[in-house]
Design an enzyme around this catalytic site. Sequence first.
Site, PDB file in Angstrom:
ATOM      1  N   GLY A 166       0.832  -1.189   0.000  1.00 53.27           N
ATOM      2  CA  GLY A 166       0.000   0.000   0.000  1.00 53.27           C
ATOM      3  C   GLY A 166       0.869   1.242   0.000  1.00 53.27           C
ATOM      4  CB  CYS A 167       0.410   4.644  -1.357  1.00 51.17           C
ATOM      5  SG  CYS A 167      -1.253   5.073  -0.791  1.00 51.17           S
ATOM      6  CD1 TRP A 168      -2.684   5.834   2.838  1.00 48.43           C
ATOM      7  CD2 TRP A 168      -1.250   7.322   3.670  1.00 48.43           C
ATOM      8  NE1 TRP A 168      -3.220   7.080   2.632  1.00 48.43           N
ATOM      9  CE2 TRP A 168      -2.367   8.016   3.136  1.00 48.43           C
ATOM     10  CE3 TRP A 168      -0.208   8.044   4.247  1.00 48.43           C
ATOM     11  CZ2 TRP A 168      -2.469   9.399   3.168  1.00 48.43           C
ATOM     12  CZ3 TRP A 168      -0.311   9.437   4.283  1.00 48.43           C
ATOM     13  CH2 TRP A 168      -1.427  10.101   3.747  1.00 48.43           C
ATOM     14  CE1 TYR A 199       4.897   6.334  -0.384  1.00 49.98           C
ATOM     15  CE2 TYR A 199       6.017   7.655   1.264  1.00 49.98           C
ATOM     16  CZ  TYR A 199       5.071   6.701   0.931  1.00 49.98           C
ATOM     17  OH  TYR A 199       4.308   6.116   1.914  1.00 49.98           O
TER      18      TYR A 199
END
Length: 308
Positions: A115-117, A287
């Site tokens: 996941g991004c987080w 990012y």
Amino acid sequence: MAVKIFIDGEAGTTGLQIRERLADRRDLELLSIPSESRKDTSVRAELLNAADVAILCLPDEAAKESVNLIQNDTTRVIDASTAYRVAEGWAYGFAEMSRDQASIIASAKRVANPGCWPQGAIATLRPLIEAGLLPADFPVSVNGISGYSGGGRSMIEDYVAKGEDACEYMPYGLTFKHKHLPEMRHYAKLERTPIFQPVVGNFAQGMIVTVPLQLGSLPRVPKGIELHAAIADHYAAIEGGVVEVAPFVMMERSPELNPELYNNTNRMRLHVFSNDDTAQAVLIAVYDNLGKGASGAAVQNLDLMIGA
């Protein structure tokens, strides 16, 4: 011979980004499903089984269905959903997480894209826990802001339609049951589930993840330079990684702490700020939520798997 790639869910945000990143690759053959056949299980099954690597950009249940449609021992899978991120038998697709993670991904048949987080939290916390500077049961909170593209097509359409009237700063996850919490806890090596409070901002993409640390209760309080050194040493040992660590500098603010700074790249840059007198520090990761946070990570994992 070109490697056959099928993106199941190529019409979604992540799928479109992956396809765009792979479009000019001569070493790949992109298999595509006609738009009218996207819900035809038999057509999807045929393409999934014809692919050398299937990249799943689908909701959790649809991703599970696609995995079950694969009836051979040759199709390898990269899944961008949350369905398998802490599942046994699946490699976690954060290549810089440990010294051997890239080789684990390279040899895996099943890879769960992160996941991004969680990546920002894992990237900053795990090296400190492994170095013994933070205990695994340390009470952690994770905050941050992401562009609205992280919410998928419906959120993108909503923000674009509202234009200047769209909410500039929208906290969410306020039930503390965010779907990214299991992988954040597991791969950061935390014994306690962190408080995670994300925010959506009125910008398309990019993100900052912050981890504030109240260090005064520790039996031995680490200095800021020690925190930085542990994180820097971890990534210095990762050959070919895309995570970098900013120099340890005392400052009030920095233009590098811009969530859009690394948009359309696969870069992640980590920062450590501290005040040793107050025994406080903050870890920051910058990012692109669509780059290293999603499609960029998927392509990085694909390249590891096919030896590109």
